[in-house]
Write a protein that holds these residues in place. Sequence first.
Motif, PDB file in Angstrom:
ATOM      1  N   TYR A 110       1.860  -8.474   6.944  1.00  0.00           N
ATOM      2  CA  TYR A 110       1.664  -8.516   5.417  1.00  0.00           C
ATOM      3  C   TYR A 110       2.800  -8.435   4.749  1.00  0.00           C
ATOM      4  O   TYR A 110       3.817  -7.715   5.088  1.00  0.00           O
ATOM      5  CB  TYR A 110       0.714  -6.992   5.205  1.00  0.00           C
ATOM      6  N   ALA A 111       2.691  -9.111   3.588  1.00  0.00           N
ATOM      7  CA  ALA A 111       3.857  -9.188   2.536  1.00  0.00           C
ATOM      8  C   ALA A 111       3.820  -7.745   1.950  1.00  0.00           C
ATOM      9  O   ALA A 111       2.757  -7.066   1.834  1.00  0.00           O
ATOM     10  CB  ALA A 111       3.650 -10.309   1.800  1.00  0.00           C
ATOM     11  N   SER A 112       4.886  -7.391   1.212  1.00  0.00           N
ATOM     12  CA  SER A 112       5.177  -6.200   0.453  1.00  0.00           C
ATOM     13  C   SER A 112       5.119  -6.351  -1.012  1.00  0.00           C
ATOM     14  O   SER A 112       5.318  -7.552  -1.403  1.00  0.00           O
ATOM     15  CB  SER A 112       6.686  -5.829   0.642  1.00  0.00           C
ATOM     16  N   PHE A 113       4.095  -5.554  -1.563  1.00  0.00           N
ATOM     17  CA  PHE A 113       3.689  -5.589  -2.821  1.00  0.00           C
ATOM     18  C   PHE A 113       5.184  -5.298  -3.664  1.00  0.00           C
ATOM     19  O   PHE A 113       5.288  -5.906  -4.732  1.00  0.00           O
ATOM     20  CB  PHE A 113       2.579  -4.614  -3.246  1.00  0.00           C
ATOM     21  N   ASP A 114       5.784  -4.321  -3.239  1.00  0.00           N
ATOM     22  CA  ASP A 114       7.083  -3.982  -4.059  1.00  0.00           C
ATOM     23  C   ASP A 114       8.049  -5.274  -4.002  1.00  0.00           C
ATOM     24  O   ASP A 114       8.476  -5.511  -5.175  1.00  0.00           O
ATOM     25  CB  ASP A 114       7.830  -2.997  -3.419  1.00  0.00           C
ATOM     26  N   ALA A 115       7.981  -5.856  -3.199  1.00  0.00           N
ATOM     27  CA  ALA A 115       8.824  -7.132  -3.169  1.00  0.00           C
ATOM     28  C   ALA A 115       8.376  -8.207  -4.190  1.00  0.00           C
ATOM     29  O   ALA A 115       8.928  -8.841  -4.800  1.00  0.00           O
ATOM     30  CB  ALA A 115       9.010  -7.732  -1.686  1.00  0.00           C
ATOM     31  N   LEU A 116       6.979  -8.497  -4.081  1.00  0.00           N
ATOM     32  CA  LEU A 116       6.351  -9.367  -4.919  1.00  0.00           C
ATOM     33  C   LEU A 116       6.607  -9.128  -6.562  1.00  0.00           C
ATOM     34  O   LEU A 116       6.835  -9.869  -7.118  1.00  0.00           O
ATOM     35  CB  LEU A 116       4.677  -9.386  -4.695  1.00  0.00           C
ATOM     36  N   VAL A 117       6.512  -7.751  -6.925  1.00  0.00           N
ATOM     37  CA  VAL A 117       6.509  -7.510  -8.418  1.00  0.00           C
ATOM     38  C   VAL A 117       8.106  -7.443  -8.564  1.00  0.00           C
ATOM     39  O   VAL A 117       8.416  -7.261  -9.623  1.00  0.00           O
ATOM     40  CB  VAL A 117       5.912  -5.963  -8.485  1.00  0.00           C
ATOM     41  N   ALA A 118       8.899  -7.472  -7.601  1.00  0.00           N
ATOM     42  CA  ALA A 118      10.546  -7.641  -8.026  1.00  0.00           C
ATOM     43  C   ALA A 118      10.750  -9.170  -8.430  1.00  0.00           C
ATOM     44  O   ALA A 118      11.678  -9.113  -8.875  1.00  0.00           O
ATOM     45  CB  ALA A 118      11.213  -7.183  -6.680  1.00  0.00           C
ATOM     46  N   HIS A 119       9.758 -10.058  -8.294  1.00  0.00           N
ATOM     47  CA  HIS A 119      10.207 -11.263  -8.714  1.00  0.00           C
ATOM     48  C   HIS A 119       9.562 -11.470 -10.048  1.00  0.00           C
ATOM     49  O   HIS A 119       8.883 -10.747 -10.564  1.00  0.00           O
ATOM     50  CB  HIS A 119       9.458 -12.273  -7.792  1.00  0.00           C
ATOM     51  N   LYS A 120      10.113 -12.511 -10.593  1.00  0.00           N
ATOM     52  CA  LYS A 120       9.607 -12.932 -12.273  1.00  0.00           C
ATOM     53  C   LYS A 120       8.015 -13.447 -11.875  1.00  0.00           C
ATOM     54  O   LYS A 120       7.581 -14.078 -10.947  1.00  0.00           O
ATOM     55  CB  LYS A 120      10.585 -13.966 -12.604  1.00  0.00           C
ATOM     56  N   SER A 153      -0.240 -15.793  -3.504  1.00  0.00           N
ATOM     57  CA  SER A 153      -0.522 -14.707  -2.815  1.00  0.00           C
ATOM     58  C   SER A 153      -1.969 -14.161  -2.896  1.00  0.00           C
ATOM     59  O   SER A 153      -2.551 -14.558  -3.699  1.00  0.00           O
ATOM     60  CB  SER A 153       0.343 -13.529  -3.293  1.00  0.00           C
ATOM     61  N   VAL A 154      -2.527 -13.495  -2.017  1.00  0.00           N
ATOM     62  CA  VAL A 154      -3.712 -12.803  -1.995  1.00  0.00           C
ATOM     63  C   VAL A 154      -3.551 -11.423  -1.894  1.00  0.00           C
ATOM     64  O   VAL A 154      -2.909 -11.107  -0.743  1.00  0.00           O
ATOM     65  CB  VAL A 154      -4.839 -13.466  -1.038  1.00  0.00           C
ATOM     66  N   ILE A 155      -4.154 -10.563  -2.782  1.00  0.00           N
ATOM     67  CA  ILE A 155      -3.841  -9.202  -2.399  1.00  0.00           C
ATOM     68  C   ILE A 155      -5.409  -8.416  -2.154  1.00  0.00           C
ATOM     69  O   ILE A 155      -6.299  -8.773  -2.761  1.00  0.00           O
ATOM     70  CB  ILE A 155      -3.423  -8.310  -3.840  1.00  0.00           C
ATOM     71  N   ILE A 156      -5.364  -7.653  -1.017  1.00  0.00           N
ATOM     72  CA  ILE A 156      -6.346  -6.888  -0.697  1.00  0.00           C
ATOM     73  C   ILE A 156      -6.163  -5.332  -0.555  1.00  0.00           C
ATOM     74  O   ILE A 156      -5.090  -5.050  -0.319  1.00  0.00           O
ATOM     75  CB  ILE A 156      -6.735  -7.543   0.649  1.00  0.00           C
ATOM     76  N   PRO A 157      -7.582  -4.616  -0.607  1.00  0.00           N
ATOM     77  CA  PRO A 157      -7.033  -3.013  -0.462  1.00  0.00           C
ATOM     78  C   PRO A 157      -7.130  -2.776   1.072  1.00  0.00           C
ATOM     79  O   PRO A 157      -7.593  -3.496   1.892  1.00  0.00           O
ATOM     80  CB  PRO A 157      -8.190  -2.715  -1.042  1.00  0.00           C
ATOM     81  N   LYS A 158      -6.381  -1.689   1.347  1.00  0.00           N
ATOM     82  CA  LYS A 158      -6.362  -1.273   2.674  1.00  0.00           C
ATOM     83  C   LYS A 158      -7.691  -0.470   3.096  1.00  0.00           C
ATOM     84  O   LYS A 158      -8.006  -0.542   4.425  1.00  0.00           O
ATOM     85  CB  LYS A 158      -5.348  -0.070   2.608  1.00  0.00           C
ATOM     86  N   ASP A 159      -8.428  -0.019   2.150  1.00  0.00           N
ATOM     87  CA  ASP A 159      -9.659   0.545   2.720  1.00  0.00           C
ATOM     88  C   ASP A 159     -10.950  -0.033   2.295  1.00  0.00           C
ATOM     89  O   ASP A 159     -10.739  -0.794   1.148  1.00  0.00           O
ATOM     90  CB  ASP A 159      -9.770   1.984   1.842  1.00  0.00           C
ATOM     91  N   ARG A 160     -11.943   0.163   2.937  1.00  0.00           N
ATOM     92  CA  ARG A 160     -13.117  -0.626   2.539  1.00  0.00           C
ATOM     93  C   ARG A 160     -12.952  -2.089   2.112  1.00  0.00           C
ATOM     94  O   ARG A 160     -13.634  -2.705   1.555  1.00  0.00           O
ATOM     95  CB  ARG A 160     -14.045   0.146   1.405  1.00  0.00           C
ATOM     96  N   ARG A 183      -1.455  -5.996   1.372  1.00  0.00           N
ATOM     97  CA  ARG A 183      -2.585  -4.994   1.392  1.00  0.00           C
ATOM     98  C   ARG A 183      -1.880  -3.755   0.443  1.00  0.00           C
ATOM     99  O   ARG A 183      -0.687  -3.336   0.801  1.00  0.00           O
ATOM    100  CB  ARG A 183      -2.648  -4.474   2.806  1.00  0.00           C
ATOM    101  N   VAL A 184      -2.529  -3.236  -0.304  1.00  0.00           N
ATOM    102  CA  VAL A 184      -2.337  -2.055  -1.296  1.00  0.00           C
ATOM    103  C   VAL A 184      -3.300  -0.964  -1.097  1.00  0.00           C
ATOM    104  O   VAL A 184      -4.534  -1.139  -0.693  1.00  0.00           O
ATOM    105  CB  VAL A 184      -1.977  -2.682  -2.594  1.00  0.00           C
ATOM    106  N   THR A 185      -2.670   0.458  -1.160  1.00  0.00           N
ATOM    107  CA  THR A 185      -3.206   1.430  -1.282  1.00  0.00           C
ATOM    108  C   THR A 185      -4.230   1.614  -2.469  1.00  0.00           C
ATOM    109  O   THR A 185      -5.357   1.954  -2.262  1.00  0.00           O
ATOM    110  CB  THR A 185      -2.414   2.592  -0.970  1.00  0.00           C
ATOM    111  N   ASN A 186      -3.921   1.446  -3.944  1.00  0.00           N
ATOM    112  CA  ASN A 186      -4.331   1.364  -4.775  1.00  0.00           C
ATOM    113  C   ASN A 186      -4.531   0.243  -5.732  1.00  0.00           C
ATOM    114  O   ASN A 186      -3.475   0.106  -6.359  1.00  0.00           O
ATOM    115  CB  ASN A 186      -3.845   2.574  -5.664  1.00  0.00           C
TER     116      ASN A 186
END
Length: 204
Positions: A110-120, A153-160, A183-186
Amino acid sequence: SLLNEIQRTSVSPWSGPPLLVHPPGIRRARRVSAMLSLLHSVALSAIDAIGGEIELLVARKAPHAKLHQNLEQAKKKGIPIRYVSKEVLSSLVGHDQHQGLVLRAAAYEYASFDALVAHKKAQIEPLLVLDCIQDPQNLGAILRSACFFGARSVIIPKDRAAAVTSAVIKVAAGATNHTQVIRVTNLARSLEQLKEMGLWMVGL
């Protein structure tokens, strides 16, 4: 014994590089292994769609005349071929509808969300956010469509929610090579961060 053969096949170390192409500057996170069962008619296209370094597992007593074209292509691409029993293949993929042919792919990362938002903003849009997609077939189909329509990118939650498994990769038909999954927790907090970056949200 069958158990020993399954263990040797399923846990033998993977020496190759990560299968999936990493978008520039996006760090990958947790890995999930992938075993892709294939029909003879789609094996050739699957090898090309997946890309990267993979291993082809072939049932020892399979009718190799039907597998000839697939085996020749694997040899030309330098893909390792390993012959195992049909029972081992069935145990690895969880069913017996593999026609004696299974691709063992390097682990999905999975790609990192923190790295994603570090971009413009212009570097990460458009992106797709999914919630509560629990069917792997549906997730794979959505990833395929998202890639076709240009989602970066496609963002999905870790739960459910369904994870990116071999079933998802197979249905996505190569899309996981080009559209990264995060994948993100929240999910709500992640959406707020994206809004703070200036991204517009459209709910469907």
